[in-house]
Motif scaffolding. Structure first.
Motif, PDB file in Angstrom:
ATOM      1  N   SER A  88       0.828  -1.215   0.000  1.00 51.29           N
ATOM      2  CA  SER A  88       0.000   0.000   0.000  1.00 51.29           C
ATOM      3  C   SER A  88       0.857   1.258   0.000  1.00 51.29           C
ATOM      4  CB  SER A  88      -0.913   0.011   1.237  1.00 51.29           C
ATOM      5  OG  SER A  88      -1.775  -1.111   1.244  1.00 51.29           O
ATOM      6  N   GLU A 107      -6.575  -3.861  13.898  1.00 47.32           N
ATOM      7  CA  GLU A 107      -7.071  -2.530  13.552  1.00 47.32           C
ATOM      8  C   GLU A 107      -8.542  -2.651  13.163  1.00 47.32           C
ATOM      9  OE1 GLU A 107      -4.747  -0.710  10.520  1.00 47.32           O
ATOM     10  OE2 GLU A 107      -2.889  -0.702  11.679  1.00 47.32           O
ATOM     11  N   GLN A 110      -9.761  -6.138  12.748  1.00 46.43           N
ATOM     12  CA  GLN A 110      -9.136  -6.960  11.717  1.00 46.43           C
ATOM     13  C   GLN A 110      -7.632  -7.074  11.962  1.00 46.43           C
ATOM     14  OE1 GLN A 110     -10.202  -5.133   7.963  1.00 46.43           O
ATOM     15  NE2 GLN A 110     -12.062  -6.363   7.795  1.00 46.43           N
ATOM     16  N   LYS A 111      -7.086  -8.232  11.566  1.00 45.02           N
ATOM     17  CA  LYS A 111      -5.651  -8.456  11.721  1.00 45.02           C
ATOM     18  C   LYS A 111      -4.879  -7.863  10.544  1.00 45.02           C
ATOM     19  CE  LYS A 111      -5.824 -12.755  14.422  1.00 45.02           C
ATOM     20  NZ  LYS A 111      -5.437 -14.195  14.444  1.00 45.02           N
ATOM     21  N   PHE A 112      -3.741  -7.292  10.861  1.00 48.13           N
ATOM     22  CA  PHE A 112      -2.840  -6.767   9.841  1.00 48.13           C
ATOM     23  C   PHE A 112      -1.413  -7.191  10.172  1.00 48.13           C
ATOM     24  CE2 PHE A 112      -6.486  -4.074   9.278  1.00 48.13           C
ATOM     25  CZ  PHE A 112      -6.491  -3.731   7.933  1.00 48.13           C
ATOM     26  N   TYR A 126       3.380   1.097   6.037  1.00 51.75           N
ATOM     27  CA  TYR A 126       2.007   0.673   5.748  1.00 51.75           C
ATOM     28  C   TYR A 126       1.840  -0.807   6.068  1.00 51.75           C
ATOM     29  CZ  TYR A 126       1.702   5.141   3.337  1.00 51.75           C
ATOM     30  OH  TYR A 126       1.713   6.486   3.043  1.00 51.75           O
ATOM     31  N   ASN A 127       0.810  -1.105   6.865  1.00 51.50           N
ATOM     32  CA  ASN A 127       0.546  -2.493   7.241  1.00 51.50           C
ATOM     33  C   ASN A 127      -0.084  -3.265   6.081  1.00 51.50           C
ATOM     34  OD1 ASN A 127       1.529  -1.893   9.782  1.00 51.50           O
ATOM     35  ND2 ASN A 127      -0.506  -1.504  10.660  1.00 51.50           N
ATOM     36  N   VAL A 128      -0.024  -4.578   6.191  1.00 54.73           N
ATOM     37  CA  VAL A 128      -0.492  -5.456   5.111  1.00 54.73           C
ATOM     38  C   VAL A 128      -1.759  -6.185   5.542  1.00 54.73           C
ATOM     39  CG1 VAL A 128       0.098  -7.405   3.615  1.00 54.73           C
ATOM     40  CG2 VAL A 128       1.881  -5.783   4.338  1.00 54.73           C
ATOM     41  N   GLY A 129      -2.829  -6.007   4.766  1.00 56.89           N
ATOM     42  CA  GLY A 129      -4.068  -6.724   5.040  1.00 56.89           C
ATOM     43  C   GLY A 129      -3.997  -8.153   4.531  1.00 56.89           C
ATOM     44  N   PHE A 130      -4.840  -9.007   5.072  1.00 52.23           N
ATOM     45  CA  PHE A 130      -4.829 -10.415   4.671  1.00 52.23           C
ATOM     46  C   PHE A 130      -5.106 -10.573   3.174  1.00 52.23           C
ATOM     47  CE2 PHE A 130      -5.493 -13.074   8.762  1.00 52.23           C
ATOM     48  CZ  PHE A 130      -4.496 -12.346   9.391  1.00 52.23           C
ATOM     49  N   ASP A 132      -4.184  -8.750   0.837  1.00 51.83           N
ATOM     50  CA  ASP A 132      -3.049  -8.306   0.019  1.00 51.83           C
ATOM     51  C   ASP A 132      -1.915  -9.327  -0.017  1.00 51.83           C
ATOM     52  OD1 ASP A 132      -4.231  -5.863  -0.643  1.00 51.83           O
ATOM     53  OD2 ASP A 132      -3.552  -4.937   1.229  1.00 51.83           O
TER      54      ASP A 132
END
Length: 226
Positions: A88, A107, A110-112, A126-130, A132
């Motif tokens: 991201s 967050e 939801q887990k990141f 920037y954190n990574v969503g599942f 992605d």
């Protein structure tokens, strides 16, 4: 005879090995072209090949190294796993990135994943969503060093795809031509054998007719003499 048989076996083995290598090269280069055009990572049987062009994961993954990644359920990932994901970060503009999971945070329920390059001093911004996550790192395939930079040139990559494909096409044309010529030669030989057989049968028939005529003439002479 044995030498001829041995040569044929060697030629067959060489052709098979060469064809397999060309197919693998076409798949690899095709994978790279697809990634560059669509900015997506294709998977074959759940596995993908990535070309790491940066040094953020050194020394584990040297710059310009092809790596193998495997599709995985993000729920199974843990801190310490190396993952490939769509970033991201505006600097990367949604392109795939490969970093290690530094932490897992919540967050809005939801887990990141918090990721970090081994060679970087701080975690990614920037954190990574599942959704992605592309896959988990399996191993390095080959490190090409500076040579790997050629795969960043679309023209070179295109040639690497076209040339092997053209070679395979030409080889198939040659094989088909040889097969057609062989079949034609066999047909000619078969027709020649049939023609010879017909000639032999005709000759035998003529000889039989000649013998019958001679026999009849003898019988007629014998009757006249009587």
């Amino acid at each position: 005879m044995k030498k001829l048989f041995k040569r044929k076996n060697i030629r067959t083995i060489f052709t098979v090995v060469f064809s397999v290598l060309l197919v693998l090269l076409v798949l690899l280069v095709g994978n790279i072209i697809y990634s560059q055009i669509t900015h997506k990572v294709p998977a074959i049987f759940g596995y993908s090949v990535m070309n790491i062009i940066a040094g953020s994961m050194e020394p584990v993954i040297p710059k310009n190294t092809f790596i193998l990644i495997k599709q995985v359920d993000p729920e199974q990932l843990q801190v310490g796993d190396v993952i490939t994901f769509y970033s991201s970060d505006p600097l990367i503009q949604g392109l795939p990135n490969t970093h290690r999971i530094f932490d897992i945070v919540m967050e809005n329920g939801q887990k990141f994943f918090v990721t970090k390059g081994d060679a970087n001093a701080i975690p990614d911004s920037y954190n990574v969503g599942f959704d992605d996550v592309i896959g988990v790192y399996v191993k390095n395939i080959i490190s090409l060093g500076k040579i790997g930079m050629i795969f960043q040139n679309k023209s070179v990559v295109f040639l690497l795809l076209v040339v092997p494909a053209a070679v395979l096409f030409i080889m198939e044309i040659i094989n088909l031509t040889k097969t057609a010529a062989k079949v034609k030669q066999e047909d000619i030989e078969s027709a020649s054998i049939e023609e010879k057989c017909d000639d032999v049968e005709t000759s035998d028939s003529k000889e039989t007719d000649s013998e019958d005529i001679k026999s009849e003439e003898k019988e007629e002479k014998s009757v006249e003499s009587t």
